[in-house]
Design a protein around this motif. Sequence first.
Motif, PDB file in Angstrom:
ATOM      1  N   ASN A  23      22.205   6.058  -3.153  1.00  0.00           N
ATOM      2  CA  ASN A  23      22.737   7.400  -2.883  1.00  0.00           C
ATOM      3  C   ASN A  23      21.669   8.436  -2.544  1.00  0.00           C
ATOM      4  N   ASP A  24      20.414   8.000  -2.522  1.00  0.00           N
ATOM      5  CA  ASP A  24      19.323   8.954  -2.298  1.00  0.00           C
ATOM      6  C   ASP A  24      19.117   9.219  -0.803  1.00  0.00           C
ATOM      7  N   PRO A  25      18.873  10.480  -0.405  1.00  0.00           N
ATOM      8  CA  PRO A  25      18.707  10.771   1.028  1.00  0.00           C
ATOM      9  C   PRO A  25      17.478  10.110   1.656  1.00  0.00           C
ATOM     10  N   ILE A  26      16.431   9.870   0.867  1.00  0.00           N
ATOM     11  CA  ILE A  26      15.196   9.311   1.453  1.00  0.00           C
ATOM     12  C   ILE A  26      15.232   7.780   1.517  1.00  0.00           C
ATOM     13  N   VAL A  27      15.740   7.135   0.474  1.00  0.00           N
ATOM     14  CA  VAL A  27      15.700   5.660   0.448  1.00  0.00           C
ATOM     15  C   VAL A  27      17.085   5.012   0.431  1.00  0.00           C
ATOM     16  N   GLY A  28      18.140   5.807   0.603  1.00  0.00           N
ATOM     17  CA  GLY A  28      19.502   5.282   0.507  1.00  0.00           C
ATOM     18  C   GLY A  28      20.119   4.925   1.844  1.00  0.00           C
ATOM     19  N   GLU A  29      21.435   4.953   1.867  1.00  0.00           N
ATOM     20  CA  GLU A  29      22.202   4.487   3.032  1.00  0.00           C
ATOM     21  C   GLU A  29      21.866   5.228   4.321  1.00  0.00           C
ATOM     22  N   ASN A  30      21.418   6.483   4.186  1.00  0.00           N
ATOM     23  CA  ASN A  30      21.085   7.276   5.384  1.00  0.00           C
ATOM     24  C   ASN A  30      19.580   7.424   5.586  1.00  0.00           C
ATOM     25  N   SER A  31      18.820   6.503   5.011  1.00  0.00           N
ATOM     26  CA  SER A  31      17.366   6.571   5.108  1.00  0.00           C
ATOM     27  C   SER A  31      16.893   6.532   6.559  1.00  0.00           C
ATOM     28  N   ALA A  32      15.767   7.217   6.806  1.00  0.00           N
ATOM     29  CA  ALA A  32      15.145   7.150   8.132  1.00  0.00           C
ATOM     30  C   ALA A  32      14.433   5.809   8.327  1.00  0.00           C
ATOM     31  N   ASN A  33      14.252   5.059   7.230  1.00  0.00           N
ATOM     32  CA  ASN A  33      13.620   3.742   7.303  1.00  0.00           C
ATOM     33  C   ASN A  33      14.640   2.738   7.861  1.00  0.00           C
ATOM     34  N   SER A  34      14.340   2.138   9.000  1.00  0.00           N
ATOM     35  CA  SER A  34      15.346   1.304   9.674  1.00  0.00           C
ATOM     36  C   SER A  34      15.690   0.051   8.871  1.00  0.00           C
ATOM     37  N   PHE A  35      14.715  -0.499   8.135  1.00  0.00           N
ATOM     38  CA  PHE A  35      15.030  -1.675   7.298  1.00  0.00           C
ATOM     39  C   PHE A  35      16.066  -1.299   6.243  1.00  0.00           C
ATOM     40  N   LEU A  36      15.830  -0.170   5.558  1.00  0.00           N
ATOM     41  CA  LEU A  36      16.744   0.232   4.479  1.00  0.00           C
ATOM     42  C   LEU A  36      18.124   0.576   5.037  1.00  0.00           C
ATOM     43  N   LYS A  37      18.139   1.297   6.154  1.00  0.00           N
ATOM     44  CA  LYS A  37      19.434   1.676   6.748  1.00  0.00           C
ATOM     45  C   LYS A  37      20.239   0.427   7.104  1.00  0.00           C
ATOM     46  N   ASP A  38      19.585  -0.557   7.718  1.00  0.00           N
ATOM     47  CA  ASP A  38      20.266  -1.810   8.091  1.00  0.00           C
ATOM     48  C   ASP A  38      20.674  -2.598   6.839  1.00  0.00           C
ATOM     49  N   TRP A  39      19.815  -2.559   5.813  1.00  0.00           N
ATOM     50  CA  TRP A  39      20.114  -3.309   4.577  1.00  0.00           C
ATOM     51  C   TRP A  39      21.401  -2.778   3.944  1.00  0.00           C
ATOM     52  N   TYR A  40      21.527  -1.467   3.851  1.00  0.00           N
ATOM     53  CA  TYR A  40      22.746  -0.895   3.244  1.00  0.00           C
ATOM     54  C   TYR A  40      23.976  -1.133   4.124  1.00  0.00           C
ATOM     55  N   ALA A  41      23.775  -1.092   5.449  1.00  0.00           N
ATOM     56  CA  ALA A  41      24.924  -1.259   6.357  1.00  0.00           C
ATOM     57  C   ALA A  41      25.395  -2.714   6.418  1.00  0.00           C
ATOM     58  N   ASN A  42      24.454  -3.659   6.396  1.00  0.00           N
ATOM     59  CA  ASN A  42      24.811  -5.062   6.671  1.00  0.00           C
ATOM     60  C   ASN A  42      24.463  -6.065   5.582  1.00  0.00           C
ATOM     61  N   LYS A  43      23.624  -5.675   4.629  1.00  0.00           N
ATOM     62  CA  LYS A  43      23.156  -6.655   3.635  1.00  0.00           C
ATOM     63  C   LYS A  43      23.398  -6.188   2.208  1.00  0.00           C
ATOM     64  N   SER A  44      24.292  -5.226   2.047  1.00  0.00           N
ATOM     65  CA  SER A  44      24.449  -4.668   0.697  1.00  0.00           C
ATOM     66  C   SER A  44      25.031  -5.693  -0.278  1.00  0.00           C
ATOM     67  N   TRP A  45      25.617  -6.809   0.252  1.00  0.00           N
ATOM     68  CA  TRP A  45      26.057  -7.888  -0.638  1.00  0.00           C
ATOM     69  C   TRP A  45      24.868  -8.444  -1.426  1.00  0.00           C
ATOM     70  N   ARG A  46      23.642  -8.234  -0.941  1.00  0.00           N
ATOM     71  CA  ARG A  46      22.450  -8.708  -1.631  1.00  0.00           C
ATOM     72  C   ARG A  46      22.093  -7.837  -2.830  1.00  0.00           C
ATOM     73  N   GLY A  47      22.833  -6.712  -2.986  1.00  0.00           N
ATOM     74  CA  GLY A  47      22.514  -5.768  -4.063  1.00  0.00           C
ATOM     75  C   GLY A  47      22.588  -6.389  -5.453  1.00  0.00           C
ATOM     76  N   ALA A  48      23.577  -7.264  -5.673  1.00  0.00           N
ATOM     77  CA  ALA A  48      23.693  -7.894  -7.000  1.00  0.00           C
ATOM     78  C   ALA A  48      22.471  -8.768  -7.271  1.00  0.00           C
TER      79      ALA A  48
END
Length: 141
Positions: free
Chosen positions: A29-54
């Motif tokens: 939920n954080d603006p810097i490292v969360g779903e809307n991060s400017a970091n493309s790896f993190l942005k893609d991870w939340y959009a497409n790989k969040s099943w890996r969160g567990a």
Amino acid sequence: MAEQSLYERLGGIYTIAAVVDHFGDALANDPIVGENSANSFLKDWYANKSWRGAGFKVLTTLWVSEKAGGPYHYVSTEPNQDSLDLEPTHYDMKLTEEEFDAAGQLLAETLDHFDVPDREKNEVLDAFMAHKNEVISGTIK
Ligand code: HEM
């Protein structure tokens, strides 16, 4: 009587898992490292790989347990220099110092949320900081 390990002082595996669970949700939920991060790896991870969160939470719980002197051990999913080395798993994320520090701030807030005493809070934050260069290796090497 022998001094209790940080693992024991934190309250053991269930407490550590609860802290990591809360921390993982705070990251998302954080603006810097969360779903809307400017970091493309993190942005893609939340959009497409969040099943890996567990799995991320399981592995991080084991990492903290080992780092804190507990009986549970972490095994990296990528070959690494020593058991707790985070460089191979974080290098491709191209994390910046600013992103690392934002995560550190969220970790401090999470420890406060659980009323972790200052001594243990500082030891957990020191453990986090000790691996900074490995975590941000993708932008400093
Ligand atoms: C000292 C600080 C950190 C620790 C202890 C840590 C711990 C871990 C661990 C144990 C894993 C699992 C690695 C494996 O596959 O074996 C992991 C993965 C991950 N970490 Fe970190 N991490 C740290 C910093 C960060 C930061 C600052 C970020 C982002 C802001 C981050 C984002 C991630 C993500 C997105 C994954 C999942 C990668 C995947 O899906 O394969 N980590 N972390």
